[in-house]
Design a protein around this motif. Structure first.
Motif, PDB file in Angstrom:
ATOM      1  N   ARG A 103       0.815  -1.210   0.000  1.00 10.82           N
ATOM      2  CA  ARG A 103       0.000   0.000   0.000  1.00 10.82           C
ATOM      3  C   ARG A 103       0.856   1.271   0.000  1.00 10.82           C
ATOM      4  N   CYS A 104       2.134   1.126  -0.178  1.00 13.78           N
ATOM      5  CA  CYS A 104       3.025   2.285  -0.064  1.00 13.78           C
ATOM      6  C   CYS A 104       2.727   3.340  -1.123  1.00 13.78           C
ATOM      7  N   LEU A 105       2.395   2.941  -2.334  1.00 12.39           N
ATOM      8  CA  LEU A 105       2.146   3.906  -3.398  1.00 12.39           C
ATOM      9  C   LEU A 105       0.906   4.738  -3.089  1.00 12.39           C
ATOM     10  N   ALA A 106      -0.199   4.094  -2.770  1.00  9.44           N
ATOM     11  CA  ALA A 106      -1.442   4.813  -2.474  1.00  9.44           C
ATOM     12  C   ALA A 106      -1.290   5.695  -1.238  1.00  9.44           C
ATOM     13  N   ARG A 107      -0.676   5.165  -0.183  1.00  7.61           N
ATOM     14  CA  ARG A 107      -0.493   5.936   1.049  1.00  7.61           C
ATOM     15  C   ARG A 107       0.429   7.137   0.810  1.00  7.61           C
ATOM     16  N   SER A 108       1.481   6.936   0.039  1.00  7.31           N
ATOM     17  CA  SER A 108       2.429   8.023  -0.211  1.00  7.31           C
ATOM     18  C   SER A 108       1.829   9.100  -1.102  1.00  7.31           C
ATOM     19  N   LEU A 109       1.087   8.698  -2.119  1.00 11.77           N
ATOM     20  CA  LEU A 109       0.427   9.690  -2.967  1.00 11.77           C
ATOM     21  C   LEU A 109      -0.603  10.488  -2.174  1.00 11.77           C
ATOM     22  N   ALA A 110      -1.331   9.822  -1.301  1.00 13.54           N
ATOM     23  CA  ALA A 110      -2.321  10.514  -0.473  1.00 13.54           C
ATOM     24  C   ALA A 110      -1.638  11.506   0.466  1.00 13.54           C
ATOM     25  N   MET A 111      -0.559  11.080   1.115  1.00  9.16           N
ATOM     26  CA  MET A 111       0.143  11.974   2.035  1.00  9.16           C
ATOM     27  C   MET A 111       0.776  13.140   1.276  1.00  9.16           C
ATOM     28  N   GLY A 117       0.134  23.376   1.756  1.00  9.92           N
ATOM     29  CA  GLY A 117       1.294  24.239   1.546  1.00  9.92           C
ATOM     30  C   GLY A 117       2.578  23.737   2.195  1.00  9.92           C
ATOM     31  N   ILE A 118       2.618  22.464   2.531  1.00 12.11           N
ATOM     32  CA  ILE A 118       3.810  21.888   3.152  1.00 12.11           C
ATOM     33  C   ILE A 118       4.695  21.307   2.056  1.00 12.11           C
ATOM     34  N   PRO A 119       5.917  21.818   1.907  1.00  8.36           N
ATOM     35  CA  PRO A 119       6.801  21.324   0.843  1.00  8.36           C
ATOM     36  C   PRO A 119       7.400  19.964   1.201  1.00  8.36           C
ATOM     37  N   VAL A 120       6.970  18.951   0.493  1.00  7.55           N
ATOM     38  CA  VAL A 120       7.465  17.584   0.713  1.00  7.55           C
ATOM     39  C   VAL A 120       7.879  16.992  -0.624  1.00  7.55           C
ATOM     40  N   HIS A 121       8.557  15.855  -0.559  1.00  8.09           N
ATOM     41  CA  HIS A 121       8.982  15.130  -1.756  1.00  8.09           C
ATOM     42  C   HIS A 121       8.345  13.741  -1.753  1.00  8.09           C
ATOM     43  N   PHE A 122       7.814  13.361  -2.901  1.00  9.97           N
ATOM     44  CA  PHE A 122       7.314  12.009  -3.135  1.00  9.97           C
ATOM     45  C   PHE A 122       8.457  11.244  -3.796  1.00  9.97           C
ATOM     46  N   VAL A 123       8.851  10.124  -3.213  1.00  8.18           N
ATOM     47  CA  VAL A 123      10.025   9.391  -3.693  1.00  8.18           C
ATOM     48  C   VAL A 123       9.631   7.958  -4.047  1.00  8.18           C
ATOM     49  N   VAL A 124      10.120   7.496  -5.187  1.00  6.81           N
ATOM     50  CA  VAL A 124       9.989   6.090  -5.580  1.00  6.81           C
ATOM     51  C   VAL A 124      11.395   5.526  -5.679  1.00  6.81           C
ATOM     52  N   GLY A 125      11.608   4.392  -5.039  1.00  4.75           N
ATOM     53  CA  GLY A 125      12.908   3.736  -5.081  1.00  4.75           C
ATOM     54  C   GLY A 125      12.774   2.282  -5.479  1.00  4.75           C
ATOM     55  N   VAL A 126      13.884   1.692  -5.901  1.00  2.00           N
ATOM     56  CA  VAL A 126      13.908   0.280  -6.288  1.00  2.00           C
ATOM     57  C   VAL A 126      15.133  -0.392  -5.672  1.00  2.00           C
ATOM     58  N   ARG A 127      15.059  -1.703  -5.612  1.00  2.66           N
ATOM     59  CA  ARG A 127      16.219  -2.522  -5.276  1.00  2.66           C
ATOM     60  C   ARG A 127      16.213  -3.710  -6.229  1.00  2.66           C
ATOM     61  N   SER A 128      17.363  -4.397  -6.342  1.00  3.23           N
ATOM     62  CA  SER A 128      17.462  -5.412  -7.390  1.00  3.23           C
ATOM     63  C   SER A 128      17.414  -6.859  -6.917  1.00  3.23           C
ATOM     64  N   ASP A 129      17.834  -7.164  -5.722  1.00  5.99           N
ATOM     65  CA  ASP A 129      17.948  -8.585  -5.357  1.00  5.99           C
ATOM     66  C   ASP A 129      17.343  -8.871  -3.993  1.00  5.99           C
ATOM     67  N   PHE A 181      14.121  -8.070  -6.726  1.00  2.00           N
ATOM     68  CA  PHE A 181      13.565  -6.812  -7.207  1.00  2.00           C
ATOM     69  C   PHE A 181      12.368  -6.407  -6.367  1.00  2.00           C
ATOM     70  N   ALA A 182      12.327  -5.136  -6.033  1.00  2.00           N
ATOM     71  CA  ALA A 182      11.184  -4.561  -5.324  1.00  2.00           C
ATOM     72  C   ALA A 182      11.188  -3.061  -5.566  1.00  2.00           C
ATOM     73  N   ALA A 183      10.029  -2.470  -5.464  1.00  2.00           N
ATOM     74  CA  ALA A 183       9.884  -1.025  -5.563  1.00  2.00           C
ATOM     75  C   ALA A 183       9.153  -0.537  -4.316  1.00  2.00           C
ATOM     76  N   HIS A 184       9.385   0.712  -3.970  1.00  2.00           N
ATOM     77  CA  HIS A 184       8.790   1.260  -2.758  1.00  2.00           C
ATOM     78  C   HIS A 184       8.587   2.755  -2.947  1.00  2.00           C
ATOM     79  N   ALA A 185       7.567   3.314  -2.298  1.00  2.00           N
ATOM     80  CA  ALA A 185       7.292   4.748  -2.360  1.00  2.00           C
ATOM     81  C   ALA A 185       7.168   5.297  -0.948  1.00  2.00           C
ATOM     82  N   TRP A 186       7.622   6.550  -0.777  1.00  2.00           N
ATOM     83  CA  TRP A 186       7.520   7.205   0.520  1.00  2.00           C
ATOM     84  C   TRP A 186       7.531   8.713   0.332  1.00  2.00           C
TER      85      TRP A 186
END
Length: 80
Positions: A20-28, A36-48, A50-55
C-alpha cells in the motif's frame, strides 16, 4: 504536520503497510501539498530481489516510513 503523520501511521496500523506504499504516499503527498507543506514524493527500487517502494520526505526526514526501510532502496524518481 505531526497530526498528519500520526493519522497516516494510524492508517498503516488499521490497513497494514504491505503493498500500500504507493497509495499511502500519494495521499500523504497530496494532503501535504494542499496544506502548503513542501514535501517530496520518492519512488525507489532494489534489485535482489527486485522490489519497488514509495515514501514521502520533508528534507531528509522520512514522514510515512522508517529510514531503515527506505535505505534499502535506491531513489529513481523524486517529485516536488
Amino acid at each position: 504536520m505531526s497530526r498528519m503523520v500520526s493519522a497516516f501511521e494510524y492508517t498503516a496500523f488499521v490497513f497494514g503497510r504491505t503493498n500500500r506504499c504507493l497509495a499511502r504516499s500519494l495521499a500523504m503527498f497530496s494532503l501535504c501539498r494542499a496544506h502548503g507543506i513542501p514535501v517530496h514524493f520518492v519512488v525507489g527500487v532494489r534489485s535482489d530481489p527486485f522490489a519497488a517502494h514509495a515514501w514521502v520526505q520533508k528534507g531528509d526526514v522520512v514522514l510515512n516510513d522508517t529510514a531503515e526501510q527506505v535505505n534499502l532502496y535506491t531513489p529513481i524518481l523524486v517529485l516536488e
